[in-house]
Design a protein around this motif. Structure first.
Motif, short mmCIF file in Angstrom:
data_model
loop_
_atom_site.label_atom_id
_atom_site.label_comp_id
_atom_site.label_asym_id
_atom_site.label_seq_id
_atom_site.Cartn_x
_atom_site.Cartn_y
_atom_site.Cartn_z
N PRO A 42 44.09 15.08 81.13
CA PRO A 42 43.93 15.90 82.33
C PRO A 42 42.47 16.18 82.67
O PRO A 42 41.64 16.30 81.78
N GLU A 43 42.22 16.30 83.97
CA GLU A 43 40.93 16.81 84.39
C GLU A 43 41.07 18.33 84.48
O GLU A 43 42.00 18.82 85.12
N HIS A 49 50.89 20.80 86.61
CA HIS A 49 52.10 20.98 87.41
C HIS A 49 53.22 20.11 86.86
O HIS A 49 53.05 19.39 85.85
N GLY A 51 54.47 17.36 87.70
CA GLY A 51 54.15 15.94 87.55
C GLY A 51 53.41 15.67 86.25
O GLY A 51 53.70 14.71 85.53
N HIS A 52 52.47 16.56 85.93
CA HIS A 52 51.75 16.42 84.66
C HIS A 52 52.72 16.57 83.49
O HIS A 52 52.58 15.89 82.46
N THR A 239 49.44 6.85 86.58
CA THR A 239 50.29 6.72 87.76
C THR A 239 49.83 5.54 88.63
O THR A 239 48.73 5.05 88.50
N LEU A 275 55.86 11.41 89.69
CA LEU A 275 56.98 12.31 89.94
C LEU A 275 56.66 13.07 91.23
O LEU A 275 55.60 13.68 91.34
N SER A 283 49.91 18.51 94.19
CA SER A 283 48.49 18.19 94.30
C SER A 283 47.74 19.44 93.87
O SER A 283 47.96 20.52 94.41
N LYS A 284 46.90 19.26 92.86
CA LYS A 284 46.17 20.42 92.34
C LYS A 284 45.33 21.07 93.42
O LYS A 284 45.20 22.29 93.47
P1 ATP Z 1 46.12 15.95 91.18
O1 ATP Z 1 46.02 14.80 92.13
O2 ATP Z 1 47.25 16.86 91.43
O3 ATP Z 1 44.83 16.68 91.01
P2 ATP Z 1 45.54 14.29 89.03
O4 ATP Z 1 46.26 13.03 88.84
O5 ATP Z 1 44.20 14.16 89.63
O6 ATP Z 1 46.46 15.30 89.80
P3 ATP Z 1 44.79 14.60 86.34
O7 ATP Z 1 44.39 15.82 85.62
O8 ATP Z 1 43.80 13.53 86.54
O9 ATP Z 1 45.37 15.10 87.72
O10 ATP Z 1 46.13 13.99 85.72
C1 ATP Z 1 46.33 13.80 84.36
C2 ATP Z 1 47.42 12.79 84.17
O11 ATP Z 1 48.62 13.23 84.78
C3 ATP Z 1 47.08 11.45 84.82
O12 ATP Z 1 47.37 10.44 83.89
C4 ATP Z 1 47.98 11.38 86.00
O13 ATP Z 1 48.34 10.06 86.29
C5 ATP Z 1 49.19 12.22 85.57
N1 ATP Z 1 49.87 12.78 86.72
C6 ATP Z 1 49.33 13.54 87.69
N2 ATP Z 1 50.23 13.83 88.64
C7 ATP Z 1 51.39 13.24 88.27
C8 ATP Z 1 52.71 13.15 88.84
N3 ATP Z 1 53.01 13.75 89.98
N4 ATP Z 1 53.63 12.45 88.17
C9 ATP Z 1 53.36 11.86 87.01
N5 ATP Z 1 52.16 11.90 86.42
C10 ATP Z 1 51.16 12.57 87.03
#
Ligand code: ATP
Ligand code: MG
Length: 594
Positions: A42-43, A49, A51-52, A239, A275, A283-284
C-alpha cells in the motif's frame, strides 16, 4: 468460517500459474511450495478500503495456501501525500484482516540507497539520462498513441554529465520539476509507458520517515519491481491497470541485470481485475474528499467502505474474506453486487452473534390484569436463548413486568387483515414471555399513540401455546414480537447505517452531467439515521455470556431488527451506542425495485 488454506476444487488463474511454477521448479526445487512469496504494497496516502482488503486476502491467502511467505510493504515514494497516521491505520487493518506478514513491516524508503545505486548503474550503462526539458516540453515530445515521441535533446548526453547532475539532484541543488532522470528505452514505442519513462523527480519535501535526506524520489514503475526483487517476491499481484506497465517492470530488472554476473531476482507481475462493489467508491482520493469536506465523521465512519469503517460498523474479517472469495479472481472488469458483502456478514453473524432484544422506537405497553394474577409489582423472569445456531451459547434471563416497551411499528390502530402484530382486540406472543391481547390504547393531542393497554394470559407462560379449551379448540397466534421491560431497560443510541450512495455506480459521471458534477451528488442523505431513544435489554450492559470477539467489538443480532455492534464512542461517552451492521434480510433490493 471461511478458511484461507482450504483449496477449492476449481482453481483460479493465479493459483494455476503458481501450480505450474511449482511443478516446473521456476522459483526453486520442483514441487517446493514454500518458495511462494507475495506482498501487499500500500501507498500510505489514505486508509485501506474494501478493494485493498481483497488484495490483502488474495496475496496473503496464496502465501498461506502454499506455505510460503507474505510481506507487508509500504510504497512510501511520494513524500507530499504520505503520513504516519496512514501507516499506523494500515498496519492495524492488515492485522485485523488476519494477514500475517513475515518479519518486520517493510518500507520502500528503506531501499532508497539501493535504488539510487542501481540508477547510477543504468546511467553508466547508457540506459538512463538526466533530462532538463521543462515538464511542458516533455509532455509535448512524448507524442500520443497515433504519433511517436521526439527524443529529448539531452538523451545522448555523456553518462558522466548525467551522473554529476543526478548527484546534485539528490543533494537538493535543484528546484522541483526542473529536471528528471529518465530511462532510455524507445520514444516511438506503441506502449506509452516505454517512451523514456521518468525514474526520479526532484521533490524538496519532507518525507515521513527519511526527513530531508532525499531531494529526489523514485517513480512507482522504477521502484516497485525493485522492491519486489529485494524482498524475493515470486508473484507480484496487482490490479489490471498495471498490465501495460508490466513490460516496464520487466525492462528495469533486465536493465539492472544487464552485464551482471549475479543477476538480481526477477519476480513475476500478475494482474487481476479490481474489486468494484456497487453503491460505494473505492478511490482513496475521493474517500479523502468525503472526510475533508465533513460528509462523514472520519475515515472510520461506519458508513465508509474503508476497512476501519467497516470494522466499526460491525463487519468481521471472516465476512470480508468470504466476499473476496465470492467475487472471484479474474481478468474481467465489472462491478460486484454489494448485496454479496451484506449477505456475507449476515451469514457470519447469524452463526456467531448472540441474540438480544432491543426496541428501537419504543411505545409503552401496560399489562392491565397483571395484579389479578399476583402481586402487581412482581417481576417474572424467563429464559431467553442466546443463539439458536449455537447451543453452547446457552440462555440468559429476561425480566418481565406490568410495563413494557414494544416497537411502535408493531402496533396499528386500524390494522389490515394480514397484519399479524398488535392492534385493538388482537393477540400476539411476546417472545419468551406471554401472549397478550390489546384492549385499549391512549393517544396524545397530536394523535400519537402513547400507551397500549393489554391483558396477558397466564396460561401462555414462556410464550408457550395455551392448552385447548373445554371444546378442544386450540387458540393460535400468528405474530411474535420482541419487547423490553420498562423497569430495567437501558437507554441506548442506535445508528441505523445504510448504503453511502443511492446509485449503483456513484462515481460514474452521467453523459448529460452539468458543470461541476461530482460523485457527492449521489450521497445518500439517509445513510445514517441516529435514533436517540432506543430501549435495550439490561444484558447489554455487561459482556457476560457473550462470545469473545478477537477484535473486542461486541456484535449482536437484535431480534427481528438486524445485526448491530457497540460503537467505539460508547466507552468514551459512557453510554451504549450501537451501529447497525446489516438488516436481517436484503430489504434494499426490494425497496429500490431492483
Ligand atoms: P487508490 O486508487 O484507491 O488510491 P491504489 O491502488 O492507488 O488505490 P495502493 O495503496 O497503491 O492504492 O494499493 C495497494 C494495493 O491494493 C495495490 O496492489 C492495488 O492494486 C490494490 N488495490 C487497490 N484497489 C483495489 C481494488 N479496488 N481491488 C483490488 N485491489 C486493489
Ligand atoms: Mg496505487
Amino acid at each position: 468460517m471461511p478458511d484461507d488454506t482450504n483449496e477449492p476444487a476449481s482453481r483460479h488463474f493465479i493459483e494455476q500459474i503458481i501450480d505450474a511454477d511449482i511443478a516446473s521448479g521456476k522459483w526453486g526445487q520442483p514441487g517446493d511450495r514454500s518458495v511462494v512469496a507475495t506482498r501487499f504494497p500500500p501507498e500510505p496516502n489514505g486508509y485501506l478500503h474494501i478493494g485493498h482488503a481483497k488484495a490483502v486476502n488474495l496475496s496473503y491467502g496464496l502465501a498461506a495456501q502454499f506455505g510460503g511467505r507474505f510481506m507487508l510493504r509500504f510504497d512510501d515514494t511520494n513524500p507530499a501525500k504520505e503520513e504516519q497516521e496512514y501507516v499506523d491505520s494500515i498496519i492495524e487493518d492488515v492485522r485485523w484482516l488476519g494477514a500475517k506478514w513475515a518479519g518486520e513491516v517493510r518500507f520502500a524508503s528503506d531501499y532508497f540507497e539501493q535504488f539510487y545505486e542501481w540508477a547510477q548503474d543504468l546511467i553508466k550503462k547508457g540506459l538512463a539520462y538526466v533530462d532538463e526539458q521543462s515538464p511542458e516540453q516533455m509532455k509535448q515530445n512524448r507524442g500520443d498513441v497515433t504519433k511517436p515521441g521526439v527524443n529529448s535533446p539531452f538523451r545522448d548526453r555523456p553518462a558522466e554529465e548525467s551522473l554529476d547532475l543526478f548527484a546534485k539532484m539528490k543533494a537538493g541543488a535543484f528546484k522541483d520539476g526542473s529536471m528528471v532522470l529518465r530511462a532510455k528505452i524507445d520514444m516511438a514505442s506503441p506502449n506509452m509507458n516505454l517512451r523514456d519513462p521518468v525514474m526520479y523527480r526532484v521533490v524538496n519535501a519532507k518525507h515521513h520517515r527519511t526527513g530531508s535526506t532525499w531531494h529526489i524520489y523514485p517513480m512507482y514503475d522504477w521502484a516497485h519491481g525493485l522492491e519486489d526483487s529485494i524482498e524475493g517476491i515470486t508473484h507480484s499481484i496487482c490490479t489490471l491497470e498495471f498490465e501495460n506497465h508490466r513490460p516496464l517492470y520487466d525492462w528495469f530488472i533486465d536493465a539492472i541485470n544487464k552485464g551482471r554476473s549475479e543477476p538480481i531476482h526477477h519476480p513475476q507481475q500478475i494482474e487481476f481485475s479490481r474489486l468494484e462493489p456497487t453503491y460505494i467508491i473505492t478511490s482513496k482520493r475521493n474517500l479523502k474528499l468525503l472526510v475533508d469536506d465533513g460528509h462523514v465523521m472520519g475515515w472510520d465512519d461506519p458508513r465508509m467502505p474503508t476497512v476501519s469503517g467497516m470494522r466499526r460498523r460491525g463487519f468481521t474479517p471472516e465476512s470480508l474474506r468470504a466476499f473476496a472469495k465470492a467475487t472471484g479472481v479474474t481478468k474481467f472488469k465489472g462491478a460486484h453486487d454489494i448485496g454479496l458483502l451484506e449477505a456475507a456478514v449476515r451469514d457470519h453473524l447469524n452463526i456467531a452473534a448472540p441474540r438480544r432484544m432491543a426496541v428501537l422506537d419504543p411505545v409503552k405497553v401496560v399489562i392491565t390484569n397483571w395484579g389479578e394474577h399476583g402481586d402487581s409489582d412482581r417481576i417474572e423472569e424467563f429464559d431467553a436463548i442466546n443463539n439458536p445456531n449455537d447451543e453452547a451459547a446457552g440462555t440468559r434471563k429476561v425480566a418481565f413486568s406490568c410495563e413494557l416497551y414494544i416497537e411502535r411499528e408493531d402496533f396499528m390502530e386500524d390494522p389490515p387483515k394480514k397484519f399479524f402484530r398488535l392492534g385493538p382486540g388482537r393477540e400476539v406472543r411476546l417472545r419468551y414471555a406471554y401472549w397478550v391481547t390489546c384492549t385499549d390504547f391512549v393517544k396524545d393531542s397530536g394523535g400519537n399513540v402513547t400507551e397500549i393497554h393489554c391483558t396477558y394470559d397466564p396460561a401462555t407462560k414462556g410464550g408457550e401455546n395455551p392448552p385447548p379449551d373445554a371444546d378442544g379448540n386450540v387458540r393460535k397466534v400468528k405474530g411474535t414480537i420482541h419487547w423490553v421491560s420498562a423497569h430495567d431497560a437501558i437507554d441506548a443510541e442506535v445508528r441505523q447505517i445504510d448504503r453511502l450512495f443511492t446509485v449503483p455506480h456513484p462515481a460514474r459521471e452521467p453523459k448529460d452531467a452539468p458543470e461541476g458534477w461530482s460523485f457527492m451528488q449521489n450521497l445518500n442523505p439517509d445513510a445514517m439515521t441516529v435514533i436517540g431513544g432506543a430501549k435495550v435489554e439490561p444484558a447489554l450492559a455487561s459482556t457476560e455470556g457473550e462470545p469473545t470477539w478477537p477484535d473486542g467489538i461486541r456484535r449482536f443480532q437484535f431480534e427481528r431488527m438486524g445485526y448491530f455492534c457497540v460503537d467505539r464512542d460508547s466507552a468514551k461517552e459512557g453510554r451504549l451506542i450501537f451501529n447497525r451492521t446489516a438488516t436481517l434480510r436484503d430489504s434494499w433490493s426490494k425497496e429500490q425495485g431492483k
